[in-house]
Every structure is written in C-alpha cells, then in structure tokens.
Design an enzyme around this catalytic site. Structure first.
Site, PDB file in Angstrom:
ATOM      1  N   GLU A  59       7.474  -9.142  63.316  1.00  0.00           N
ATOM      2  CA  GLU A  59       6.432  -8.398  62.603  1.00  0.00           C
ATOM      3  C   GLU A  59       6.991  -7.158  61.923  1.00  0.00           C
ATOM      4  OE1 GLU A  59       4.385  -9.910  66.475  1.00  0.00           O
ATOM      5  OE2 GLU A  59       6.398  -9.359  65.829  1.00  0.00           O
ATOM      6  N   CYS A  87       3.042  -7.770  70.414  1.00  0.00           N
ATOM      7  CA  CYS A  87       3.186  -6.847  71.530  1.00  0.00           C
ATOM      8  C   CYS A  87       2.556  -5.499  71.122  1.00  0.00           C
ATOM      9  CB  CYS A  87       4.669  -6.677  71.860  1.00  0.00           C
ATOM     10  SG  CYS A  87       5.588  -5.746  70.596  1.00  0.00           S
ATOM     11  N   CYS A  90       4.223  -3.929  67.936  1.00  0.00           N
ATOM     12  CA  CYS A  90       3.911  -4.633  66.690  1.00  0.00           C
ATOM     13  C   CYS A  90       2.441  -4.500  66.321  1.00  0.00           C
ATOM     14  CB  CYS A  90       4.334  -6.087  66.786  1.00  0.00           C
ATOM     15  SG  CYS A  90       6.136  -6.246  66.897  1.00  0.00           S
TER      16      CYS A  90
END
Length: 155
Positions: A59, A87, A90
C-alpha cells in the site's frame, strides 16, 4: 494505463499479479493497485525484505508512486485495491492520502486494521474512506497460504 471499462475484480487481479511477483522474490505476497477514473496510476507490492525497510508494504509503495504520478499527496479521486486487509500503518496512510475507496481481498485476523482487529475507518478522522472487503477473498488468501506453506516446507 488500463481500459476504463475494467471492474473491481479486474483491478484485484492486477493486485494479485503484483502479490505473486512479491512471492517469487521471497516476499510476503501482498499487492496493491491505485486507480483514478477507471485507470491504473500505481501498482505496489510488498518489498520489505528486498529493500530492508519496514515501511515497504504494498500500500505504501502504491501510494508513493501515485503521489509522484499525480503530482500531489491528496488522492481523493482514487481507489485502492489490495490483496490483504491493511495493517494499522497502511490504513493510516490510506486515511492521510485521502483515498476515496479501499477494496481488499483477504481479511487479516492478526493485523487487519479495517475490520478484523480494529476498525480504523470508523474513528472520527478528517477523512473517512469507503471500503469493501472480501473481493476475490479465496484467491487472495490462497496466495498467502501457499507462500507460507512453502516457506515452512523449505525451512
């Protein structure tokens, strides 16, 4: 640039292709694609091991490229397609880049920050992206499962 008639599953297939490229290099297979007005502007893939950088998630790589291509950090006209639920880092980058919509494939029950562990997009941040999970989920999960199965087998 890609044909503007592409659909979300087509963009996820491009993200899966990037994920498989990561796997071929020994990286955890995650791929991301950023699209504006139906055209691909950036592709990212996990490269943490290759470049020895904790920030080199798919990302982040895609966001960096999209910002460079589009000449600014606000990606409010863009959508992101990623093979694994982002996560916290990101998800925060997606918020900060003002990405309009996130579509992800596999859920991440250990680190997912959109629906699985925490719901970062539900907090009252300045920007609130739309999101959809589970697009081509089984294919995205299989790439990860196969990668880790091979890794364990080869150790």
């Amino acid at each position: 640039m890609w044909n503007s008639d592409m659909e979300s599953t087509d963009f996820m297939m491009l993200a899966l292709k990037a994920a498989k490229e990561s796997a071929a290099e020994g990286e955890v297979p995650v791929g991301a694609v950023i699209v504006r007005h139906g055209e691909v502007v950036a592709v990212g893939r996990n490269r943490r091991e290759t470049v020895k950088d904790a920030l080199s998630h798919a990302e982040i790589e895609a966001i960096r490229t999209a910002c460079a291509v589009l000449g600014g950090w606000r990606l409010w006209e863009c959508e992101m397609y990623v093979t694994l639920e982002p996560c916290p880092m990101c998800a925060g980058a997606i918020l900060n880049a003002r990405i309009r919509k996130l579509t992800f494939g596999a859920y991440d029950p250990k680190n997912g920050a959109v629906e699985s562990v925490i719901h970062m997009f539900d907090y009252p941040f300045t920007h609130k992206p739309l999101y959809e999970g589970g697009v081509r989920e089984s294919e995205c999960a299989a790439v990860l499962t196969d990668f880790f199965r091979e890794l364990r087998k080869n150790k």
